[in-house]
Design a protein around this motif. Sequence first.
Motif, PDB file in Angstrom:
ATOM      1  N   PHE A  16      32.834  57.766  26.249  1.00 29.84           N
ATOM      2  CA  PHE A  16      32.759  57.889  27.700  1.00 29.84           C
ATOM      3  C   PHE A  16      31.901  56.801  28.325  1.00 29.84           C
ATOM      4  N   THR A  17      30.890  56.314  27.568  1.00 26.62           N
ATOM      5  CA  THR A  17      30.007  55.296  28.154  1.00 26.62           C
ATOM      6  C   THR A  17      30.747  53.972  28.376  1.00 26.62           C
ATOM      7  N   ARG A  18      31.924  53.835  27.752  1.00 29.53           N
ATOM      8  CA  ARG A  18      32.669  52.590  27.945  1.00 29.53           C
ATOM      9  C   ARG A  18      33.630  52.655  29.129  1.00 29.53           C
ATOM     10  N   ALA A  19      33.757  53.843  29.715  1.00 28.36           N
ATOM     11  CA  ALA A  19      34.619  53.953  30.894  1.00 28.36           C
ATOM     12  C   ALA A  19      34.037  53.086  31.999  1.00 28.36           C
ATOM     13  N   GLY A  20      34.845  52.257  32.591  1.00 27.03           N
ATOM     14  CA  GLY A  20      34.340  51.352  33.632  1.00 27.03           C
ATOM     15  C   GLY A  20      34.306  49.904  33.169  1.00 27.03           C
ATOM     16  N   GLU A  21      34.550  49.683  31.873  1.00 24.65           N
ATOM     17  CA  GLU A  21      34.526  48.307  31.361  1.00 24.65           C
ATOM     18  C   GLU A  21      35.626  47.447  31.979  1.00 24.65           C
ATOM     19  N   ALA A  22      36.815  48.056  32.134  1.00 28.40           N
ATOM     20  CA  ALA A  22      37.930  47.289  32.695  1.00 28.40           C
ATOM     21  C   ALA A  22      37.628  46.903  34.137  1.00 28.40           C
ATOM     22  N   SER A  23      37.180  47.881  34.943  1.00 26.97           N
ATOM     23  CA  SER A  23      36.936  47.556  36.352  1.00 26.97           C
ATOM     24  C   SER A  23      35.805  46.548  36.488  1.00 26.97           C
ATOM     25  N   SER A  24      34.808  46.629  35.584  1.00 26.42           N
ATOM     26  CA  SER A  24      33.704  45.691  35.703  1.00 26.42           C
ATOM     27  C   SER A  24      34.137  44.274  35.313  1.00 26.42           C
ATOM     28  N   ASP A  25      35.043  44.172  34.333  1.00 23.14           N
ATOM     29  CA  ASP A  25      35.544  42.842  33.968  1.00 23.14           C
ATOM     30  C   ASP A  25      36.406  42.251  35.087  1.00 23.14           C
ATOM     31  N   VAL A  26      37.229  43.098  35.679  1.00 20.41           N
ATOM     32  CA  VAL A  26      38.078  42.614  36.783  1.00 20.41           C
ATOM     33  C   VAL A  26      37.205  42.129  37.939  1.00 20.41           C
ATOM     34  N   LYS A  27      36.163  42.905  38.224  1.00 15.44           N
ATOM     35  CA  LYS A  27      35.250  42.529  39.319  1.00 15.44           C
ATOM     36  C   LYS A  27      34.632  41.152  39.066  1.00 15.44           C
ATOM     37  N   LYS A  28      34.170  40.954  37.808  1.00 17.99           N
ATOM     38  CA  LYS A  28      33.548  39.681  37.453  1.00 17.99           C
ATOM     39  C   LYS A  28      34.539  38.524  37.639  1.00 17.99           C
ATOM     40  N   LYS A  29      35.784  38.746  37.211  1.00 19.06           N
ATOM     41  CA  LYS A  29      36.791  37.686  37.315  1.00 19.06           C
ATOM     42  C   LYS A  29      37.116  37.386  38.786  1.00 19.06           C
ATOM     43  N   LEU A  30      37.229  38.442  39.595  1.00 19.82           N
ATOM     44  CA  LEU A  30      37.565  38.216  41.005  1.00 19.82           C
ATOM     45  C   LEU A  30      36.458  37.432  41.719  1.00 19.82           C
ATOM     46  N   LYS A  31      35.214  37.674  41.312  1.00 19.88           N
ATOM     47  CA  LYS A  31      34.110  36.914  41.925  1.00 19.88           C
ATOM     48  C   LYS A  31      34.235  35.437  41.575  1.00 19.88           C
ATOM     49  N   GLN A  32      34.589  35.165  40.306  1.00 22.88           N
ATOM     50  CA  GLN A  32      34.748  33.768  39.887  1.00 22.88           C
ATOM     51  C   GLN A  32      35.920  33.104  40.593  1.00 22.88           C
ATOM     52  N   LEU A  33      36.942  33.924  40.878  1.00 27.82           N
ATOM     53  CA  LEU A  33      38.121  33.368  41.547  1.00 27.82           C
ATOM     54  C   LEU A  33      37.850  33.106  43.026  1.00 27.82           C
ATOM     55  N   GLY A  34      36.759  33.666  43.529  1.00 23.19           N
ATOM     56  CA  GLY A  34      36.423  33.446  44.927  1.00 23.19           C
ATOM     57  C   GLY A  34      37.172  34.369  45.879  1.00 23.19           C
TER      58      GLY A  34
END
Lengths: 140, 427
Positions: A16-34
Motif C-alpha cells: 500500500f505504501t507504493r500507491a501513488g508512485e505512478a501519479s508522482s512519476d507523471v507529475k515529475k515528468k509533466l513539470k520537466q515538460l513545462g
Amino acid sequence: MPNLMELKYQVSNEDFTRAGEASSDVKKKLKQLGVSPDVIRRVAIALYEGEINMVIHAYGGEITVTISEEQITMTLADRGPGIPDIDKAMQAGFSTAPDNVRNLGFGAGMGLPNMKKNSDTIDISTEIGVGTTVVMTINL
Amino acid sequence: MDNSYDNSVYLLENQCKGCTNCIKHCPTQAIRVRNNKAVITKNKCIDCGECIRICPHHAKKAKRDFIDAIKQYKYTVALPAPSLYAQVNHLDDVNIILTGIKKLGFDDVFEVSAAAEIISEKSREYIAENRDKWPVISTACPTVVRLVQVRFPNLVDNLLPLITPAELAAKLARQIAMDETGLKSEEIGIFFLSPCPSKVTAAKNPIGYEKSDIDHVLAIKDIYPALISAMTEVAANPEDLVRSGKIGISWGITGGEAAGLLSDSYVAADGIGNVISVLEDLEDDKFNKDLEFIELNACNGGCVGGVMTVENPFAAKAKLQHIRKYLPVTAPHDEVDDDKTTWTSDVEYEPVFELADNLKESMAKMAQIDALCEEFPGLDCGCCGAPTCKALAEDIVRGVAKKRDCIHILREYINKLSDDISIISGD
C-alpha cells in the motif's frame, strides 16, 4: 506520432505504501515538460485518486498516460470486481471502503467525484466480475 | 533560463577531490563533478547546506561576512538568531549571552526572537483572514521558499507573505538606532548572527521583497569562540537587554513557529527530504482541507540544525528548552503596521527543471533521455559526475555531457576498439 508520449505503469496492491508512485512519476515528468502548473495539479490529483481506487477496490491494474500537444489522456484499467452502480459511486461521500482503509485516512467517498472534478472528460466502462476502465482527459 | 539567482554555497576548488558525496546528497541535483571538481548550478541550488554537511574534504563553504566589517560603521547592532542561545551550556539568563554579544564590539543587540513574536501575531491574523490559502506554508526558512519557487508552482500561493523575523528585527533595530543616535541609515550597520547559508542568501537576494535591511550576515560558528570568552567576563553583571519570551525563542526549533500560532491545526516537519515529501503530498491534496498551517525547516531539528551552528541539533534543542523555562510566554511589543511586515513583491514560479520552453521540444528531449537510460547500466554509480544515470542522460540531452562520460559505456567502447584492432592486425 512523433509528438506524442506514452507512459505505462503497473499498479500492484501488494504494498500500500507504493500507491501513488505512478501519479508522482507523471507529475515529475509533466513539470520537466513545462506543462502549466494548473494542469499538473489536476492530473496529479485525478491520477492519485484513481491509483488509490485501483489498489483498494481492484487489486491493481495498469495505468497508461498519453500526452499530445492538445491533451493528456489517462486510462486506468483493472480486472477488479466492477462497479455495481456508477451513479451512486459518483456521489460525493458514498464509500464502500473497509475500516482498515478508512483508518489510513482513505475511503472518504471522494475518489470518483474528485477524478470527475479535476478532469475535462471522464468515461467509465465497467462490468461486474470483469473489471473497470476509467478514461480521463485534461486539455492543455 | 534566468541565471541571475545568486546562492551562498560555493566550492573551494583546491580542496575538492572530485568524489561523489555531494552530488549524491544534493536534493535538487544541482551539483555535477566536471574535470574532477564539483560544479554547482546556481539557479538550482537552494542553499540547504547538505553538501557542506556531507563533504569529507570540507571543500564546500558558505559565503558570509566577518566581524571586522563593523569598522565600516559609526554604530552597529547585532541581531542574534534564537538558535544562537541553544549553543551554550547552562544558560539561565539570556541577558548574559546578549551582553556577551555587545562585548564583541557591537553598540546594541536586538533579538530576532522579539521580532518573531510580532511575526507570530501577524501570522495568526493572516491565517484567520485567508481561509482560501490554507494550509498556509511558513516562509521563515529561505531554503523552503526557494524550493517552492523552483519546484512547486502550485504551492506558491500558499506561502505566508510575511518577511522573516530576522528581516523585521533589522528594520526595527535600524529605526531604533536612527532615533537614538541621530545618525543616517548608511552610518548604521545591522549584523545578523545566522545559523545557516540560506539566510545569507536571503539578505542578498530576498524573495518577496526588494531589499533587505540586513547589511551583513555573520556565522554563529565564527563568533562562537570569542562569544564564549566574552560571556564569562560579563556573566556576573549582565545588562538588561531581553525583549522576548518563550514564543519568540522557540522559533529556533521545529514546532516553535507553529506553537506561536496558538492553534493545534498544523504540521511541522524538518530535514530537507521530509520537507520535499510534505510539499509533494500537499501538492496532491493529501492533507485535510481544514489544516491551517505547515511549518517546514530544511535542517534537522529546525534552525538549531543549521550548518553554521556549533552544537548537535538535538543537544541544542534541549538547551533551548532549558532557557525557555525562565522566560514569560511573550514579551510586550509595540504595534507594527502590516505594511512593514508584508511581502511587497509577488513570488513567481521559476521553472529551472524544464527541459525546453515548449512542449513539443520537451517531449522530444524526454524521449531521448528515456532512450539513453536504456543504454546505461542503471547503477547510479556517480562516476560520470552526475548523481544518477537519468541525470547523465538529461545532461547529454541538454548538451553538457557525453555518452562516454559513463565509465561502463566507455569500457564497452574500449573493448570494441581493441577487438577491432586485433582484427585489423590479423591476430
